[in-house]
Design an enzyme around this catalytic site. Structure first.
Site, PDB file in Angstrom:
ATOM      1  N   GLY A  77       0.583  -5.135   1.016  1.00  0.00           N
ATOM      2  CA  GLY A  77      -0.603  -5.193   0.153  1.00  0.00           C
ATOM      3  C   GLY A  77      -0.288  -5.804  -1.207  1.00  0.00           C
TER       4      GLY A  77
ATOM      5  CB  ALA B 125      -0.889  -0.006   1.236  1.00  0.00           C
TER       6      ALA B 125
ATOM      7  CD  GLU C  46      -2.488  -7.725   2.879  1.00  0.00           C
ATOM      8  OE1 GLU C  46      -2.305  -6.540   2.534  1.00  0.00           O
ATOM      9  OE2 GLU C  46      -2.967  -8.031   3.982  1.00  0.00           O
TER      10      GLU C  46
ATOM     11  CD  GLU D 120       1.571  -5.684   5.740  1.00  0.00           C
ATOM     12  OE1 GLU D 120       2.436  -6.529   6.081  1.00  0.00           O
ATOM     13  OE2 GLU D 120       0.779  -5.868   4.809  1.00  0.00           O
TER      14      GLU D 120
HETATM   15  N1  DAK Z   1       4.590   3.267  -0.347  1.00  0.00           N
HETATM   16  C1  DAK Z   1       5.031   4.464  -0.803  1.00  0.00           C
HETATM   17  N2  DAK Z   1       6.269   4.663  -1.249  1.00  0.00           N
HETATM   18  C2  DAK Z   1       7.117   3.627  -1.245  1.00  0.00           C
HETATM   19  C3  DAK Z   1       6.728   2.335  -0.786  1.00  0.00           C
HETATM   20  C4  DAK Z   1       5.389   2.186  -0.300  1.00  0.00           C
HETATM   21  N3  DAK Z   1       4.908   1.009   0.111  1.00  0.00           N
HETATM   22  N4  DAK Z   1       7.791   1.515  -0.890  1.00  0.00           N
HETATM   23  C5  DAK Z   1       8.792   2.239  -1.407  1.00  0.00           C
HETATM   24  N5  DAK Z   1       8.405   3.509  -1.618  1.00  0.00           N
HETATM   25  C6  DAK Z   1       9.172   4.615  -2.180  1.00  0.00           C
HETATM   26  C7  DAK Z   1      10.241   5.101  -1.192  1.00  0.00           C
HETATM   27  O1  DAK Z   1       9.685   6.021  -0.274  1.00  0.00           O
HETATM   28  C8  DAK Z   1      11.218   5.752  -2.128  1.00  0.00           C
HETATM   29  O2  DAK Z   1      10.676   6.999  -2.544  1.00  0.00           O
HETATM   30  P1  DAK Z   1      11.643   8.321  -2.681  1.00  0.00           P
HETATM   31  O3  DAK Z   1      12.314   8.463  -1.379  1.00  0.00           O
HETATM   32  O4  DAK Z   1      12.569   7.947  -3.813  1.00  0.00           O
HETATM   33  O5  DAK Z   1      10.691   9.418  -3.010  1.00  0.00           O
HETATM   34  C9  DAK Z   1      11.174   4.840  -3.345  1.00  0.00           C
HETATM   35  O6  DAK Z   1       9.934   4.160  -3.290  1.00  0.00           O
HETATM   36  C10 DAK Z   1      12.279   3.811  -3.344  1.00  0.00           C
HETATM   37  O7  DAK Z   1      12.274   3.173  -2.089  1.00  0.00           O
HETATM   38  P2  DAK Z   1      13.608   2.902  -1.250  1.00  0.00           P
HETATM   39  O8  DAK Z   1      14.562   4.038  -1.389  1.00  0.00           O
HETATM   40  O9  DAK Z   1      13.206   2.533   0.115  1.00  0.00           O
HETATM   41  O10 DAK Z   1      14.205   1.654  -2.053  1.00  0.00           O
HETATM   42  P3  DAK Z   1      15.051   0.441  -1.493  1.00  0.00           P
HETATM   43  O11 DAK Z   1      15.456  -0.331  -2.705  1.00  0.00           O
HETATM   44  O12 DAK Z   1      16.128   0.874  -0.566  1.00  0.00           O
HETATM   45  O13 DAK Z   1      14.028  -0.447  -0.640  1.00  0.00           O
HETATM   46  C11 DAK Z   1      11.925  -1.551  -0.195  1.00  0.00           C
HETATM   47  C12 DAK Z   1      12.924  -1.054  -1.254  1.00  0.00           C
HETATM   48  C13 DAK Z   1      10.697  -2.055  -0.970  1.00  0.00           C
HETATM   49  C14 DAK Z   1      12.531  -2.710   0.576  1.00  0.00           C
HETATM   50  C15 DAK Z   1      11.593  -0.394   0.788  1.00  0.00           C
HETATM   51  O14 DAK Z   1      11.224   0.741   0.023  1.00  0.00           O
HETATM   52  C16 DAK Z   1      10.465  -0.720   1.692  1.00  0.00           C
HETATM   53  O15 DAK Z   1      10.669  -1.381   2.716  1.00  0.00           O
HETATM   54  N6  DAK Z   1       9.276  -0.227   1.365  1.00  0.00           N
HETATM   55  C17 DAK Z   1       8.111  -0.380   2.245  1.00  0.00           C
HETATM   56  C18 DAK Z   1       7.562  -1.764   2.160  1.00  0.00           C
HETATM   57  C19 DAK Z   1       6.386  -1.937   3.097  1.00  0.00           C
HETATM   58  O16 DAK Z   1       6.495  -1.666   4.312  1.00  0.00           O
HETATM   59  N7  DAK Z   1       5.267  -2.374   2.544  1.00  0.00           N
HETATM   60  C20 DAK Z   1       4.069  -2.555   3.323  1.00  0.00           C
HETATM   61  C21 DAK Z   1       3.247  -1.278   3.301  1.00  0.00           C
HETATM   62  S1  DAK Z   1       1.801  -1.402   4.292  1.00  0.00           S
HETATM   63  C22 DAK Z   1      -5.696  -2.287   3.389  1.00  0.00           C
HETATM   64  C23 DAK Z   1      -5.147  -2.442   2.148  1.00  0.00           C
HETATM   65  C24 DAK Z   1      -3.796  -2.664   2.034  1.00  0.00           C
HETATM   66  C25 DAK Z   1      -2.982  -2.690   3.134  1.00  0.00           C
HETATM   67  C26 DAK Z   1      -3.558  -2.564   4.385  1.00  0.00           C
HETATM   68  C27 DAK Z   1      -4.919  -2.346   4.526  1.00  0.00           C
HETATM   69  N8  DAK Z   1      -7.063  -2.013   3.516  1.00  0.00           N
HETATM   70  C28 DAK Z   1      -7.793  -1.658   2.347  1.00  0.00           C
HETATM   71  C29 DAK Z   1      -7.675  -1.974   4.792  1.00  0.00           C
HETATM   72  C30 DAK Z   1      -1.585  -2.833   2.969  1.00  0.00           C
HETATM   73  C31 DAK Z   1      -0.646  -2.251   3.752  1.00  0.00           C
HETATM   74  C32 DAK Z   1       0.733  -2.247   3.295  1.00  0.00           C
HETATM   75  O17 DAK Z   1       1.094  -2.765   2.260  1.00  0.00           O
END
Ligand code: DAK
Length: 265
Positions: free
Chosen positions: A116, A73, A119, A139
């Protein structure tokens, strides 16, 4: 494989159809690593519903391209959303509604497939991952938990203890571990992921679309019913197919030693 772009223009996805009755949806939000914003999810559902209703499509592939499936997400969007806003937006419906798509969906996964994103992949029917893909429910690292099916679908796919390990630690796993755990259906070299997904999709498209639809429904039924009721559901659907033209054609083609031509009737 010859493909044709959808006439409809989307901002966050691309949609194509191939001659072999395959619909391909590509997430296309390179800024933010294909993060699943509300507008992307809205477009994705619109495209899936359209492909589901299209007689020229029998199987669907969802991909994020050759570098990344999705980092989950959109955290930047989510950081501004509180409890009431989330309830009102009903974003979860997008994920739930993927389940209503009647045609088989293959997720073609390269690179990160997180939160997500995983998911979304798990809401599909078959998951093909590249050797270097990385999957996880991270998450917990940002103070939340899976909210679009992760605690349920991952647990059903890999069992309680592996799911707990992944969801509580937030660690990412590679393709081999995911395959061994039963989360990926197949692992192929990174550069072959989409090719393999399209090949499998055309193979499925050459089968009876009726049988594919009903078989998918029966497998999904196994997720929310008892074995007894599931077996009953399966049997009734099996009988239903015995009355189809596709069954006549399939069995006739077998005795005539030729390839069957299924019409979905
Ligand atoms: N959202 C927004 N931006 C993101 C992102 C994300 N999930 N993942 C990466 N980015 C952005 C980073 O902020 C960065 O942007 P800038 O700084 O360049 O502007 C760019 O993408 C590159 O990221 P990194 O610099 O971090 O790149 P790395 O290669 O070092 O690392 C990474 C890649 C994928 C390991 C890291 O970016 C990371 O850990 N990202 C977050 C992953 C994460 O935590 N995903 C889970 C998110 S929570 C629901 C529906 C859905 C959900 C829940 C409820 N309902 C409808 C109720 C789902 C929730 C989630 O998915």
């Amino acid at each position: 494989m010859e493909t044709q772009q959808s006439e409809k223009k989307y901002e966050n996805i691309n949609v194509e159809k191939s001659e072999s009755l395959v619909g391909i949806v590509r997430l296309n939000r390179p800024i933010g690593m294909n993060a699943l914003s509300s507008s992307l999810m809205k477009e994705l559902l619109e495209a899936l519903n359209e492909l589901d209703a299209d007689d020229e499509v029998r199987c669907i592939v969802v991909t994020g391209g050759d570098k990344i499936f999705s980092a989950g997400a959109d955290i930047k969007e989510m950081s501004n959303i509180g409890t009431i806003d989330a309830l009102k937006r009903g974003n979860l419906d997008y994920f739930d509604n993927i389940r209503k798509i009647t045609k088989p969906i293959i997720a073609a996964i390269n690179g990160y497939c997180l939160g997500g994103g995983l998911e979304l992949a798990m809401a599909c029917d078959i998951l093909i991952g590249g050797e270097n893909s990385k999957l996880g429910q991270p998450e917990i690292n940002i103070g939340i938990m899976p909210g679009a099916g992760g605690t349920q679908r991952l647990t059903r796919a890999v069992g309680k203890y592996k799911a707990m390990d992944l969801i509580l630690s937030g660690r990412l796993i590679g393709a081999k571990e995911a395959y061994d755990a039963g989360l990926l259906s197949r692992v192929v070299p990174d550069e072959s992921v989409l090719i393999e997904a399209k090949r499998l999709a055309s193979e499925i498209s050459s089968k009876s679309p009726l049988a594919a639809r009903v078989a998918k429904e029966c497998v999904l039924k196994a997720f929310d019913t008892t074995l007894k009721d599931g077996l009953e559901f399966e049997r009734r659907n099996f009988y239903l197919l015995l009355g189809s033209e596709d069954k006549e054609e399939g069995m006739k083609a077998f005795t005539e030693k030729r390839k069957a031509s299924f019409k979905g009737r």
